[in-house]
Design an enzyme around this catalytic site. Structure first.
Site, PDB file in Angstrom:
ATOM      1  N   TYR A  16       0.803  -1.231   0.000  1.00 42.65           N
ATOM      2  CA  TYR A  16       0.000   0.000   0.000  1.00 42.65           C
ATOM      3  C   TYR A  16       0.832   1.276   0.000  1.00 42.65           C
ATOM      4  CZ  TYR A  16      -3.350  -3.582   1.418  1.00 42.65           C
ATOM      5  OH  TYR A  16      -4.107  -4.724   1.480  1.00 42.65           O
TER       6      TYR A  16
ATOM      7  N   HIS B 226      -9.227  -0.407  -5.505  1.00 40.71           N
ATOM      8  CA  HIS B 226      -8.244  -1.014  -4.594  1.00 40.71           C
ATOM      9  C   HIS B 226      -6.872  -0.458  -4.924  1.00 40.71           C
ATOM     10  CE1 HIS B 226     -11.209  -3.906  -3.269  1.00 40.71           C
ATOM     11  NE2 HIS B 226     -11.529  -4.065  -4.543  1.00 40.71           N
TER      12      HIS B 226
ATOM     13  N   SER C  56      -3.991  -2.101  -4.185  1.00 43.50           N
ATOM     14  CA  SER C  56      -3.143  -3.199  -4.662  1.00 43.50           C
ATOM     15  C   SER C  56      -3.848  -3.952  -5.792  1.00 43.50           C
ATOM     16  CB  SER C  56      -2.865  -4.171  -3.500  1.00 43.50           C
ATOM     17  OG  SER C  56      -4.068  -4.762  -3.045  1.00 43.50           O
TER      18      SER C  56
HETATM   19  C1  DQA Z   1      -7.473  -3.431  -0.536  1.00 39.03           C
HETATM   20  C2  DQA Z   1      -7.285  -4.909  -0.897  1.00 39.03           C
HETATM   21  C3  DQA Z   1      -8.034  -5.802   0.101  1.00 39.03           C
HETATM   22  O1  DQA Z   1      -7.838  -7.161  -0.244  1.00 39.03           O
HETATM   23  C4  DQA Z   1      -7.499  -5.581   1.491  1.00 39.03           C
HETATM   24  O2  DQA Z   1      -8.222  -6.350   2.424  1.00 39.03           O
HETATM   25  C5  DQA Z   1      -7.474  -4.128   1.877  1.00 39.03           C
HETATM   26  C6  DQA Z   1      -7.058  -3.150   0.896  1.00 39.03           C
HETATM   27  C7  DQA Z   1      -6.643  -2.529  -1.458  1.00 39.03           C
HETATM   28  O3  DQA Z   1      -6.908  -1.310  -1.459  1.00 39.03           O
HETATM   29  O4  DQA Z   1      -5.737  -2.992  -2.139  1.00 39.03           O
HETATM   30  O5  DQA Z   1      -7.734  -3.789   3.022  1.00 39.03           O
HETATM   31  O6  DQA Z   1      -8.846  -3.095  -0.708  1.00 39.03           O
END
Ligand code: DQA
Length: 143
Positions: free
Chosen positions: A22, A100, A102
């Site tokens: 992240y 997201h 990631s």
């Molecule tokens: C996320 C990806 C999810 O799998 C994870 O649980 C997160 C962050 C992302 O922004 O990449 O908390 O949503």
């Protein structure tokens, strides 16, 4: 144009949490970047974060009445299993963009599933904080 940006569980820890996935950008910085791009593109962006599933559902219920033109959501881990949030999102009549940081498809198998996938307009993942800026452009163009 008014856009609601929803941040789910554990996303308040961006900046401190798993920098390999992240980066080091904080949620406040992400909100600032999205708001700045919104001003450039003529959209007002309101942000909301919670770690409580019921609170997220109630925020989505209120959004139904509040005249937002689109909703962007990074629900964090809820993405992968929360039928409660899915059902709340399904009440909305405006385009929803799932976002997201990631690339969830390049991670553990449980992250490959989004229970929102078939009710959102589209998904953006894998571009770090830029995912949010791309999602904002997508939301505006969907409106
Ligand atoms: C996320 C990806 C999810 O799998 C994870 O649980 C997160 C962050 C992302 O922004 O990449 O908390 O949503």
């Amino acid at each position: 144009m008014k856009i609601l940006l929803l941040h789910g569980i554990n996303l308040n820890m961006f900046g401190k949490r798993d920098p390999a996935q992240y980066g080091t950008v904080t949620l406040a910085e992400i909100d600032q970047r999205v708001q700045a791009l919104g001003i450039e593109l003529g959209a007002e962006v309101e942000s909301f974060q919670t770690n409580h599933e019921g609170e997220m559902c109630e925020r989505i219920h209120r959004a139904h009445e509040e005249g937002f033109d689109a909703v962007m959501i990074n629900a964090g881990a809820w993405t992968h299993y929360s039928y409660g949030i899915r059902d709340a999102l399904a009440i909305l009549k405006v385009p929803i963009v799932e976002v997201h940081m990631s690339n969830v498809h390049a991670r553990e198998p449980f992250r490959h599933v989004s229970v929102f996938a078939d009710i959102v307009k589209g998904q953006i993942c894998g571009f770090g904080a830029d995912s949010y800026l791309l999602a904002l452009r997508a939301a505006i163009s969907a409106v």
